[in-house]
Design a protein around this motif. Structure first.
Motif, PDB file in Angstrom:
ATOM      1  N   VAL A   1       0.859  -1.195  -0.043  1.00 57.86           N
ATOM      2  CA  VAL A   1       0.086   0.203  -0.134  1.00 57.86           C
ATOM      3  C   VAL A   1       1.006   1.229   0.134  1.00 57.86           C
ATOM      4  N   ARG A   2       1.954   0.998   0.571  1.00 57.60           N
ATOM      5  CA  ARG A   2       2.870   2.416   0.501  1.00 57.60           C
ATOM      6  C   ARG A   2       3.319   2.642  -0.933  1.00 57.60           C
ATOM      7  N   ALA A   3       4.018   1.574  -1.614  1.00 56.24           N
ATOM      8  CA  ALA A   3       4.145   1.628  -3.029  1.00 56.24           C
ATOM      9  C   ALA A   3       3.079   2.380  -3.733  1.00 56.24           C
TER      10      ALA A   3
ATOM     11  N   MET B   1       0.359   4.392  -2.870  1.00 61.88           N
ATOM     12  CA  MET B   1       0.099   5.780  -2.284  1.00 61.88           C
ATOM     13  C   MET B   1       1.265   6.615  -2.780  1.00 61.88           C
ATOM     14  N   VAL B   2       2.556   6.075  -2.800  1.00 58.32           N
ATOM     15  CA  VAL B   2       3.510   6.971  -3.206  1.00 58.32           C
ATOM     16  C   VAL B   2       3.589   7.084  -4.696  1.00 58.32           C
ATOM     17  N   ASP B   3       2.933   6.170  -5.409  1.00 53.76           N
ATOM     18  CA  ASP B   3       2.943   6.193  -6.977  1.00 53.76           C
ATOM     19  C   ASP B   3       1.929   7.076  -7.192  1.00 53.76           C
ATOM     20  N   TYR B   4       0.698   7.116  -6.391  1.00 53.85           N
ATOM     21  CA  TYR B   4      -0.398   7.846  -6.335  1.00 53.85           C
ATOM     22  C   TYR B   4      -0.238   9.365  -5.997  1.00 53.85           C
ATOM     23  N   GLY B   5       0.879   9.583  -5.421  1.00 50.65           N
ATOM     24  CA  GLY B   5       1.255  11.030  -5.254  1.00 50.65           C
ATOM     25  C   GLY B   5       1.420  11.560  -3.886  1.00 50.65           C
TER      26      GLY B   5
ATOM     27  N   TYR C   1       2.848   6.108   8.085  1.00 55.06           N
ATOM     28  CA  TYR C   1       2.233   7.579   7.795  1.00 55.06           C
ATOM     29  C   TYR C   1       2.879   8.119   6.545  1.00 55.06           C
ATOM     30  N   LEU C   2       2.010   8.681   5.875  1.00 53.83           N
ATOM     31  CA  LEU C   2       2.270   9.289   4.395  1.00 53.83           C
ATOM     32  C   LEU C   2       1.825  10.787   4.501  1.00 53.83           C
ATOM     33  N   ARG C   3       2.506  11.812   3.965  1.00 54.15           N
ATOM     34  CA  ARG C   3       2.197  13.087   4.082  1.00 54.15           C
ATOM     35  C   ARG C   3       1.871  13.489   2.629  1.00 54.15           C
ATOM     36  N   SER C   4       1.024  14.793   2.489  1.00 57.56           N
ATOM     37  CA  SER C   4       0.835  15.413   1.209  1.00 57.56           C
ATOM     38  C   SER C   4       1.705  16.595   1.033  1.00 57.56           C
ATOM     39  N   TYR C   5       1.901  17.235  -0.263  1.00 57.48           N
ATOM     40  CA  TYR C   5       2.915  18.399  -0.265  1.00 57.48           C
ATOM     41  C   TYR C   5       2.214  19.448   0.231  1.00 57.48           C
TER      42      TYR C   5
ATOM     43  N   TYR D   1      -2.498  10.433   5.635  1.00 54.87           N
ATOM     44  CA  TYR D   1      -2.723   9.167   5.557  1.00 54.87           C
ATOM     45  C   TYR D   1      -2.105   8.294   6.525  1.00 54.87           C
ATOM     46  N   VAL D   2      -2.705   7.268   7.305  1.00 55.55           N
ATOM     47  CA  VAL D   2      -2.173   6.313   8.227  1.00 55.55           C
ATOM     48  C   VAL D   2      -2.641   5.134   7.798  1.00 55.55           C
ATOM     49  N   SER D   3      -2.030   3.980   8.096  1.00 58.60           N
ATOM     50  CA  SER D   3      -2.316   2.669   8.107  1.00 58.60           C
ATOM     51  C   SER D   3      -1.504   1.863   9.071  1.00 58.60           C
ATOM     52  N   THR D   4      -2.354   1.119  10.015  1.00 59.85           N
ATOM     53  CA  THR D   4      -1.676   0.105  10.690  1.00 59.85           C
ATOM     54  C   THR D   4      -1.564  -1.319   9.946  1.00 59.85           C
ATOM     55  N   LYS D   5      -0.815  -2.231  10.255  1.00 61.47           N
ATOM     56  CA  LYS D   5      -0.703  -3.478   9.770  1.00 61.47           C
ATOM     57  C   LYS D   5      -1.946  -4.446  10.225  1.00 61.47           C
ATOM     58  N   GLY D   6      -2.692  -5.154   9.734  1.00 63.25           N
ATOM     59  CA  GLY D   6      -3.940  -5.871   9.979  1.00 63.25           C
ATOM     60  C   GLY D   6      -4.743  -6.441   9.038  1.00 63.25           C
ATOM     61  N   GLU D   7      -5.779  -6.949   9.625  1.00 65.14           N
ATOM     62  CA  GLU D   7      -6.946  -7.263   8.666  1.00 65.14           C
ATOM     63  C   GLU D   7      -7.425  -6.039   7.791  1.00 65.14           C
TER      64      GLU D   7
END
Length: 304
Positions: free
Chosen positions: A19-21, A23-27, A39-43, A50-56
Motif C-alpha cells: 500500500v505504501r508503494a 500511495m507513493v505512486d499515487y502522489g 504515515y504518509l504526507r501530502s505536499y 494518511y495512516v495505516s496500521t498492519k492488520g486485517e
C-alpha cells in the motif's frame, strides 16, 4: 465553528509495503514508518494525510483539524471522551469517538504544521475560445506522480443515510450542499456535506454519505495541483499497472474533475481538481438519483 478541515484517513492493511508503494505512486510522500505503522504526507502543510496500521483489511475512519481548544473540549463532551496528547506526527491534543456506523473519528488541535513541499510547475495559462493568453510559451508538464496537496473529502456508505446525515449535522455542525433522492423528494438516499463555517468559503463536500447495504468506504479523495498534474498522474498509475476504477471525467455534484484508482486492498482513491466551494449563504440543492447526475462528461460509471 467546530471543525477547520478534514486532515487524514485511517486504514488497516495486511501488506504495508504494497500500500505504501501504491500511495507513493499515487502522489503522497513518505513521512514515518516503523513496526506496524505507516504515515504518509501530502505536499501541503498537514502533519500527515494518511495512516495505516498492519492488520486485517479495514477502513477505520478519519481525522479532523479542530478550530480551537474550546471546540475540542465541546467535542470531547459530546462524545464523552477525554482530551489527551495526540500520538500522531505533529502532536497537539486530541479526542476521539465513533459515528453511529462505528467509524472512528479523531479531532486534533494544536498539531505542528509541516513546511509545504514544492509541487513544481506554474499556474496554467490557457489558450481557448475566450482568449489567447499563452503567447510564445509551451505547455510541458513533467512526467511523474501527481502532487497531492491535501485530503479533500471522504465518501462513505451507510445503511441508514438519513439518520447519518442528521447525526453529522447535529453532532459536528456539518451542512448539506446537495441532497439526492429516489422517487419521493423526502426519500433522501445521499448527501454531499460541507463544514459549517458561516460566511467562510469551504469545499462543496468534506463528507459524502451514500445509502448502502452496509457501512463502508466508497472512496477517499485527494486534491492534486492542477489538471495536468491529475492527467500525468493518470498516465503514471496506468504505466505502473494499477487498477483504474473510473475516470477521467467531471462530476456533477461538486463539479470536480476526477480520476479513481483502486489500491492493493480494494479501496478506491480519487484524484481531483477544480471542486466547487460554498458557504452558509449557498442554497441546499436537491436532485433525483440518476445516471445524468453522476457526471457531466467522462466514461460511464462502472456497472451502469
Amino acid at each position: 465553528m467546530l471543525i477547520e478541515d478534514i486532515e487524514y484517513v485511517i486504514f488497516r492493511h495486511p501488506d504495508l509495503a504494497a500500500v505504501r508503494a501504491f500511495m507513493v505512486d499515487y502522489g503522497l510522500l513518505d513521512l514515518q514508518q516503523g513496526g506496524d505503522m505507516l504515515y504518509l504526507r501530502s505536499y501541503g502543510d498537514a502533519p500527515f494525510s494518511y495512516v495505516s496500521t498492519k492488520g486485517e483489511t479495514a477502513f477505520v475512519g478519519f481525522g479532523f483539524r479542530v478550530s480551537s481548544r474550546e471546540a475540542l473540549d465541546r467535542l470531547a463532551a459530546r462524545f464523552g471522551s477525554a482530551v489527551t496528547e495526540c500520538p500522531h506526527p505533529g502532536g497537539g491534543v486530541y479526542t476521539a469517538g465513533t459515528d453511529p456506523d462505528g467509524r472512528r473519528l479523531e479531532f486534533v488541535f494544536g498539531a505542528e504544521r509541516l513546511p509545504r513541499v514544492p509541487s513544481g510547475g506554474a499556474p496554467i495559462v490557457w489558450n481557448d475560445a475566450h482568449a489567447r493568453n499563452r503567447l510564445g510559451h509551451f505547455q510541458r508538464p513533467v512526467y511523474g506522480p501527481s502532487h497531492i496537496q491535501r485530503l479533500g473529502h471522504v465518501a462513505v456508505f451507510s445503511p441508514t443515510p438519513q439518520e447519518m446525515i442528521s447525526w453529522y449535522c447535529e453532532t459536528l455542525g456539518m451542512k448539506p450542499s446537495e441532497l439526492i433522492y429516489q422517487g419521493d423528494e423526502k426519500n433522501v438516499v445521499a448527501a454531499f456535506m460541507h463544514l459549517g463555517k458561516g460566511a467562510e468559503w469551504t469545499d462543496h463536500h468534506t463528507l459524502a454519505i451514500v445509502g448502502g447495504k452496509a457501512a463502508g468506504l466508497d472512496h477517499a479523495s485527494f486534491e492534486c495541483r492542477d489538471i495536468d498534474d491529475l492527467g500525468v498522474g493518470h498516465m503514471v498509475m496506468g504505466d505502473k499497472g494499477y487498477k483504474r476504477r473510473w475516470g477521467i471525467g467531471r462530476h456533477f455534484h461538486g463539479s470536480q474533475i476526477f480520476d479513481y484508482w483502486t489500491d492493493p486492498a480494494g479501496f478506491h482513491m480519487e484524484h481531483y481538481v477544480d471542486g466547487d466551494v460554498v458557504n452558509g449563504d449557498s442554497p441546499v440543492l436537491s436532485y433525483p438519483f440518476g445516471r445524468e447526475t453522476l457526471l457531466q462528461w467522462g466514461p460511464a460509471f462502472p456497472g451502469l
